[in-house]
Design a protein around this motif. Structure first.
Motif, PDB file in Angstrom:
ATOM      1  N   ARG A  28       0.831  -1.209   0.000  1.00  0.00           N
ATOM      2  CA  ARG A  28       0.000   0.000   0.000  1.00  0.00           C
ATOM      3  C   ARG A  28       0.861   1.253   0.000  1.00  0.00           C
ATOM      4  O   ARG A  28       0.573   2.219  -0.704  1.00  0.00           O
ATOM      5  N   GLU A  29       1.960   1.227   0.758  1.00  0.00           N
ATOM      6  CA  GLU A  29       2.857   2.373   0.801  1.00  0.00           C
ATOM      7  C   GLU A  29       3.577   2.565  -0.521  1.00  0.00           C
ATOM      8  O   GLU A  29       3.882   3.700  -0.899  1.00  0.00           O
ATOM      9  N   SER A  30       3.865   1.498  -1.242  1.00  0.00           N
ATOM     10  CA  SER A  30       4.565   1.606  -2.515  1.00  0.00           C
ATOM     11  C   SER A  30       3.618   1.656  -3.706  1.00  0.00           C
ATOM     12  O   SER A  30       4.042   1.557  -4.846  1.00  0.00           O
ATOM     13  N   ARG A  31       2.332   1.810  -3.434  1.00  0.00           N
ATOM     14  CA  ARG A  31       1.305   1.914  -4.477  1.00  0.00           C
ATOM     15  C   ARG A  31       1.263   0.681  -5.384  1.00  0.00           C
ATOM     16  O   ARG A  31       0.991   0.771  -6.564  1.00  0.00           O
ATOM     17  N   SER A  32       1.535  -0.491  -4.798  1.00  0.00           N
ATOM     18  CA  SER A  32       1.461  -1.747  -5.538  1.00  0.00           C
ATOM     19  C   SER A  32       0.339  -2.624  -5.001  1.00  0.00           C
ATOM     20  O   SER A  32       0.364  -3.842  -5.164  1.00  0.00           O
ATOM     21  N   ILE A  33      -0.647  -2.000  -4.370  1.00  0.00           N
ATOM     22  CA  ILE A  33      -1.704  -2.754  -3.718  1.00  0.00           C
ATOM     23  C   ILE A  33      -2.530  -3.561  -4.714  1.00  0.00           C
ATOM     24  O   ILE A  33      -2.963  -4.678  -4.422  1.00  0.00           O
ATOM     25  N   ASN A  34      -2.760  -3.014  -5.914  1.00  0.00           N
ATOM     26  CA  ASN A  34      -3.532  -3.752  -6.919  1.00  0.00           C
ATOM     27  C   ASN A  34      -2.812  -5.018  -7.355  1.00  0.00           C
ATOM     28  O   ASN A  34      -3.434  -6.067  -7.574  1.00  0.00           O
ATOM     29  N   VAL A  35      -1.487  -4.925  -7.456  1.00  0.00           N
ATOM     30  CA  VAL A  35      -0.697  -6.109  -7.802  1.00  0.00           C
ATOM     31  C   VAL A  35      -0.778  -7.137  -6.672  1.00  0.00           C
ATOM     32  O   VAL A  35      -0.905  -8.340  -6.919  1.00  0.00           O
ATOM     33  N   PHE A  36      -0.726  -6.665  -5.436  1.00  0.00           N
ATOM     34  CA  PHE A  36      -0.820  -7.563  -4.279  1.00  0.00           C
ATOM     35  C   PHE A  36      -2.157  -8.292  -4.273  1.00  0.00           C
ATOM     36  O   PHE A  36      -2.206  -9.508  -4.046  1.00  0.00           O
ATOM     37  N   VAL A  37      -3.252  -7.556  -4.514  1.00  0.00           N
ATOM     38  CA  VAL A  37      -4.581  -8.175  -4.551  1.00  0.00           C
ATOM     39  C   VAL A  37      -4.655  -9.200  -5.673  1.00  0.00           C
ATOM     40  O   VAL A  37      -5.206 -10.306  -5.514  1.00  0.00           O
ATOM     41  N   GLY A  38      -4.100  -8.859  -6.842  1.00  0.00           N
ATOM     42  CA  GLY A  38      -4.098  -9.802  -7.965  1.00  0.00           C
ATOM     43  C   GLY A  38      -3.342 -11.076  -7.651  1.00  0.00           C
ATOM     44  O   GLY A  38      -3.772 -12.181  -8.011  1.00  0.00           O
ATOM     45  N   ILE A  39      -2.207 -10.934  -6.954  1.00  0.00           N
ATOM     46  CA  ILE A  39      -1.419 -12.114  -6.569  1.00  0.00           C
ATOM     47  C   ILE A  39      -2.201 -12.986  -5.595  1.00  0.00           C
ATOM     48  O   ILE A  39      -2.216 -14.219  -5.709  1.00  0.00           O
ATOM     49  N   MET A  40      -2.874 -12.365  -4.622  1.00  0.00           N
ATOM     50  CA  MET A  40      -3.660 -13.120  -3.656  1.00  0.00           C
ATOM     51  C   MET A  40      -4.804 -13.881  -4.338  1.00  0.00           C
ATOM     52  O   MET A  40      -5.092 -15.030  -3.999  1.00  0.00           O
TER      53      MET A  40
END
Length: 259
Positions: A28-40
């Motif tokens: 979230r701090e690095s603005r990669s939250i969408n990628v994190f959600v996609g990986i999950m």
């Protein structure tokens, strides 16, 4: 299955939950939250296909993708992984433990030298604050900033109030960069810092504040920012701002963190 649930299983689940939560905060701090959600979502799909529904063909394909994807994730998120590992090694207790075995005790002469170095920094910040002169001073603590120093001009001078003010004078060629102070000396000026991409930074703060926060997110350095617009003094430490601090508060912070 529930009858066999033990304390070890509870700890296992708790650790996984904490790890996922920390990764979520990091993304979230690095603005990669969408990628994190996609990986999950992909991992959950792979789990259901392989373990629940036992689809052999699709499960085999996803297994191959997961094995290759680990390497791809390391390449894509190398900066985030580096920050994660750095954060693990810069916790206050770990640093205290390492300092205890590396030094054993604080040298009295070195402490007196640090006290003498603090006053010129405080006085320079007060003077620049009154004149609304923008400044960005980075004080190295335990983590070396050699890679940052090389981006600027080498100064290698004693800490002096007038020198600090002259470097950040509006017509000075080095006033836009950061000054690095290490080992009770001004090492360099005009240095380039990593800029924080945190979404929590107020819009009223400019690039100078983002750079000051960025270096404290990647190291244990202390950043002092003097606003060119308002003249207010801000201190950044451990990825957090302390805004509109007085000269007494600045001296107290430097005394606490440098000595």
């Amino acid at each position: 299955m529930f009858l066999q649930f033990s304390l070890k299983d509870f700890i296992d689940i708790l650790l996984v939950a904490l790890m996922l939560y920390y990764l979520y905060r990091l993304m979230r701090e690095s603005r990669s939250i969408n990628v994190f959600v996609g990986i999950m979502i992909f991992v959950l799909g792979w789990f259901f296909v392989s373990q629940i529904f036992e689809m052999r063909l699709l499960g085999g394909i996803l297994d191959k993708l997961v094995s290759v994807g680990v390497i791809a994730l390391i390449v894509i998120f190398q900066d985030d992984i580096r920050k994660f590992l750095y954060d693990l090694g810069t916790r206050q207790r770990i640093q205290t433990f390492l300092r205890f075995f590396s030094s054993g005790h604080t040298n009295k002469r070195n402490t007196e030298g640090l006290k003498r170095a603090i006053l010129p920094i405080v006085m320079a910040c007060i003077s620049m604050s009154k004149g609304k002169v923008g400044a960005l001073i980075i004080i190295q603590r335990h983590s070396p900033l050699t890679d940052i120093v090389t981006t600027g001009e080498t100064i290698n001078a004693d800490i002096n109030q007038r020198l600090i003010e002259n470097i950040f004078f509006k017509n000075s060629p080095l006033h836009d960069g950061a000054m690095i102070i290490a080992n009770q000396r001004i090492c360099a000026a005009g240095c380039i810092l990593p800029v924080s991409h945190s979404l929590d930074i107020p819009k009223s703060m400019g690039l100078r504040h983002r750079a000051g926060l960025g270096i404290t997110q990647e190291s244990d350095a202390l950043a002092i920012i003097v606003s060119e617009e308002t003249g207010s003094i801000t201190v950044a430490q451990n990825g957090q701002f302390r805004r509109r601090i007085s000269s007494e508060e600045l001296e107290s912070i430097l005394t606490q963190e440098m000595i």
